[in-house]
Design a protein around this motif. Structure first.
Motif, PDB file in Angstrom:
ATOM      1  N   UNK A 168       0.814  -1.218   0.000  1.00  0.00           N
ATOM      2  CA  UNK A 168       0.000   0.000   0.000  1.00  0.00           C
ATOM      3  C   UNK A 168       0.850   1.272   0.000  1.00  0.00           C
ATOM      4  N   UNK A 169       1.988   1.171  -0.661  1.00  0.00           N
ATOM      5  CA  UNK A 169       2.836   2.356  -0.819  1.00  0.00           C
ATOM      6  C   UNK A 169       2.520   3.097  -2.111  1.00  0.00           C
ATOM      7  N   UNK A 170       1.885   2.415  -3.068  1.00  0.00           N
ATOM      8  CA  UNK A 170       1.409   3.079  -4.274  1.00  0.00           C
ATOM      9  C   UNK A 170      -0.010   2.631  -4.527  1.00  0.00           C
ATOM     10  N   UNK A 171      -0.778   3.493  -5.214  1.00  0.00           N
ATOM     11  CA  UNK A 171      -2.167   3.179  -5.522  1.00  0.00           C
ATOM     12  C   UNK A 171      -2.580   4.009  -6.723  1.00  0.00           C
ATOM     13  N   UNK A 172      -3.315   3.409  -7.622  1.00  0.00           N
ATOM     14  CA  UNK A 172      -3.752   4.144  -8.797  1.00  0.00           C
ATOM     15  C   UNK A 172      -3.585   3.293 -10.036  1.00  0.00           C
ATOM     16  N   UNK A 173      -4.048   3.802 -11.180  1.00  0.00           N
ATOM     17  CA  UNK A 173      -3.954   3.019 -12.424  1.00  0.00           C
ATOM     18  C   UNK A 173      -2.514   2.797 -12.837  1.00  0.00           C
ATOM     19  N   UNK A 174      -2.251   1.741 -13.580  1.00  0.00           N
ATOM     20  CA  UNK A 174      -0.882   1.499 -14.057  1.00  0.00           C
ATOM     21  C   UNK A 174      -0.369   2.686 -14.857  1.00  0.00           C
ATOM     22  N   UNK A 175       0.905   3.020 -14.642  1.00  0.00           N
ATOM     23  CA  UNK A 175       1.600   4.065 -15.381  1.00  0.00           C
ATOM     24  C   UNK A 175       1.084   5.475 -15.092  1.00  0.00           C
ATOM     25  N   UNK A 176       0.243   5.616 -14.046  1.00  0.00           N
ATOM     26  CA  UNK A 176      -0.200   6.965 -13.687  1.00  0.00           C
ATOM     27  C   UNK A 176      -0.636   6.972 -12.226  1.00  0.00           C
ATOM     28  N   UNK A 177       0.335   7.003 -11.339  1.00  0.00           N
ATOM     29  CA  UNK A 177       0.024   6.997  -9.913  1.00  0.00           C
ATOM     30  C   UNK A 177       1.050   7.843  -9.166  1.00  0.00           C
ATOM     31  N   UNK A 178       0.644   8.360  -8.023  1.00  0.00           N
ATOM     32  CA  UNK A 178       1.530   9.183  -7.212  1.00  0.00           C
ATOM     33  C   UNK A 178       2.735   8.366  -6.770  1.00  0.00           C
TER      34      UNK A 178
END
Length: 576
Positions: free
Chosen positions: A428-438
């Protein structure tokens, strides 16, 4: 009934030899172009091999060495006499001694060139020899010799590994030049990539400040990429600055010169005014440029030949100030650099703990690889992903990197980036669509002069901190400044040129960068890509610690294998 034209017959005749999978379509297309001169199947085969050689980083095709695949398997070829006979019959080829303009050039050592690469090699050799100082004594090793050479010679090449004090030497060269020359000389600092230019500038400015030369900082310009220095003209291969419009400077320092390919180095010398002094910094033992040529290594090798006119232009730095002689990293790097594969393997096998500056482990099997990656990935990338300030995130991201030898396969960057992203999502260090996340790190893979981003630049996708409290704040790609740009630049993701995730990078792409800690991964099977230069370059990206994951046999054979590139530049620099 199908009618077979002469052109169709010609292409069909070529098919058996050009169908080999080691040839790219570009090679076949070039072979067909040369075949239009009516030179037959043998010349088409020679042309295809020349095209392939340039793709692989060679400047020419050495006709005396039968071509082979990247795994060492023989390829379709013909005896030397038949190749030379086909070349002699070809209207596409002229010999080097004539002034006839043809697409291909053959020199006296049976090396076949594309015309433009022959011209680059010839022009660069002439420019190098024109900048030699006939009164200069051959340089001894050490910083003082390097400084003396740079202050007195039109050309100085300073070769040394990481930690040998190259930038410290540059600081002294700049300070003495500014103190001794009136008016103050016009100075430029440059490197092949944006990150290398930024690092050169920062180390020079820090060095001047530490040594009490703060009053000289105003005379030191922002460092830039070589492309920006020469003046990029869109997608044109030409630059704003050339012999007719030379650079307005008195002293140019170029760092990471081993990364500069032959065409760019030739254009740089073409743009230098005759009175300007040039200092090339680099490591002769690092990987050569991805593009054709191995210029720095050939200059250093030529300067070491008996009676070389370049002898007085060369300074070699050997003493390592970053790692003591007892350091495990230093000893391993020296064994790799000198090709002592048995000693290098013995050092890795002797590592008994996870402490210290060097670690080694067998490459985990595919089904266990993600689990093996978990701990280093979370420890290495967790800190930067918790940052929301772009400057702090970029700084933290630069402390750790995973370096791979290859792009494809189970141990290539694509597979590693996929696994790393999965581990970070699971944590849970990254979240969001592939190739476009914070938090996504992006590596630029294509130059875009309009935006000011170049191959090798690294940025991170993050919202603007000023809008951090706003719902659904848009993501921006944040990049360190370069040259005349601000300290930090932001670009909308849709505007980015071609890019890819940067958790895992190839060793080639890591040149010009340094990280506190490095995890170096070699492929699961032996490959000609794995050479001593690649292993050495990967190891020397680490400032504090490096961990190596590799099969013992792959490592040992890699250290024993040296990169060889056909060029002819060294012979052109040999006055004997």
């Amino acid at each position: 009934m199908k009618t077979t034209t002469p052109k169709t017959q010609n292409r069909e005749a070529q098919a058996p030899c050009l169908a080999h999978p080691a040839f790219a379509e570009l090679d076949r297309h070039f072979a067909r172009f040369i075949a239009r001169f009516g030179d037959g199947e043998n010349m088409a085969l020679v042309a295809a091999h020349l095209s392939r050689s340039v793709r692989l980083g060679h400047t020419c095709l050495d006709l005396t060495h039968p071509p082979a695949t990247e795994t060492g398997e023989p390829m379709p070829w013909i005896p030397l006499a038949e190749a030379l006979d086909a070349i002699a019959q070809s209207r596409a080829v002229s010999v080097a001694e004539t002034k006839t303009t043809t697409p291909l050039v053959l020199d006296s050592a049976n090396r076949l060139y594309l015309r433009r690469y022959f011209d680059y090699k010839t022009a660069l050799a002439k420019a190098l020899l024109n900048r030699t100082n006939p009164d200069a004594a051959p340089c001894a090793e050490g910083q003082e010799s390097a400084i003396a050479a740079a202050l007195g010679n039109p050309l100085t090449v300073i070769s040394g590994g990481p930690g040998t004090g190259k930038t410290t030497t540059v600081v002294e060269i700049l300070s003495r030049s500014m103190a001794q020359c009136q008016p103050t000389p016009r100075i430029a600092l440059a490197a092949p990539t944006g990150k290398a230019a930024a690092r050169l500038e920062q180390t020079v400015r820090d060095g001047l400040t530490r040594r009490g030369f703060s009053d000289l900082l105003a005379a030191v310009p922002r460092a830039s990429t070589l492309h920006r220095l020469l003046g990029v003209r869109g997608d044109s291969p030409t630059f704003k600055h050339n012999a007719a419009n030379p650079l307005a400077l008195d002293l140019l320092v170029v760092d990471e010169a081993s990364m500069v390919p032959l065409p760019l180095m030739a254009k740089l010398f073409d743009a230098l005014p005759p009175h300007a002094r040039l200092v090339l910094l680099g490591d002769r033992d690092q990987l050569a440029s991805v593009e054709p040529g191995n210029v720095l290594a050939e200059i250093v090798d030529a300067a070491a030949l008996p009676g070389s006119p370049l002898a007085g232009s060369l300074a070699v730095l050997r003493k390592n100030y970053r790692f003591g002689n007892e350091s495990s990293i230093y000893q391993l790097c020296e064994a790799v650099r000198t090709g002592r594969s048995g000693d290098a393997l013995a050092m890795l096998e002797a590592i008994a703990s996870t402490d210290g500056d060097l670690g080694s482990a067998p490459l985990a099997a595919s089904q266990r690889l993600s689990e093996a990656l978990r701990a280093p990935v979370l420890a290495g990338y967790g800190p930067y992903l918790r940052e929301r300030d772009p400057i702090a995130a970029l700084e933290a991201f630069g402390r750790f990197r995973i370096l791979c030898a290859v792009r494809e396969g189970p141990c290539g960057i694509h597979e590693f980036n996929r696994r790393i992203e999965a581990l970070l999502r699971e944590a849970r260090l990254i979240d969001g669509p592939p190739h476009l996340y914070a938090g996504m790190p992006v590596l630029i893979t294509r130059n875009d002069p309009q935006i000011g981003l170049f191959n090798g630049d690294i940025g991170i996708l993050l919202p603007d901190p000023a809008q951090s409290g706003a719902p659904a704040a848009p993501l921006w790609a944040w990049f360190p400044g370069d040259g005349e740009s601000p300290a930090l630049r932001r670009i909308a993701p849709p505007q980015l040129p071609d890019h890819e995730p940067a958790f895992a990078m190839t060793v080639h792409k890591s040149q010009g960068s340094e990280f506190d800690r490095v995890l170096l991964v070699l492929p699961e099977r032996d490959s000609p890509v794995v050479t001593r230069e690649l292993i050495y370059t990967g190891l020397t990206r680490a400032r504090q610690r490096v961990d190596l994951w590799s099969d013992k046999g792959v490592f040992e054979r890699g250290v024993a294998r040296r990169t060889e590139r056909a060029s002819g530049l060294r012979d052109a620099l040999d006055a004997s």
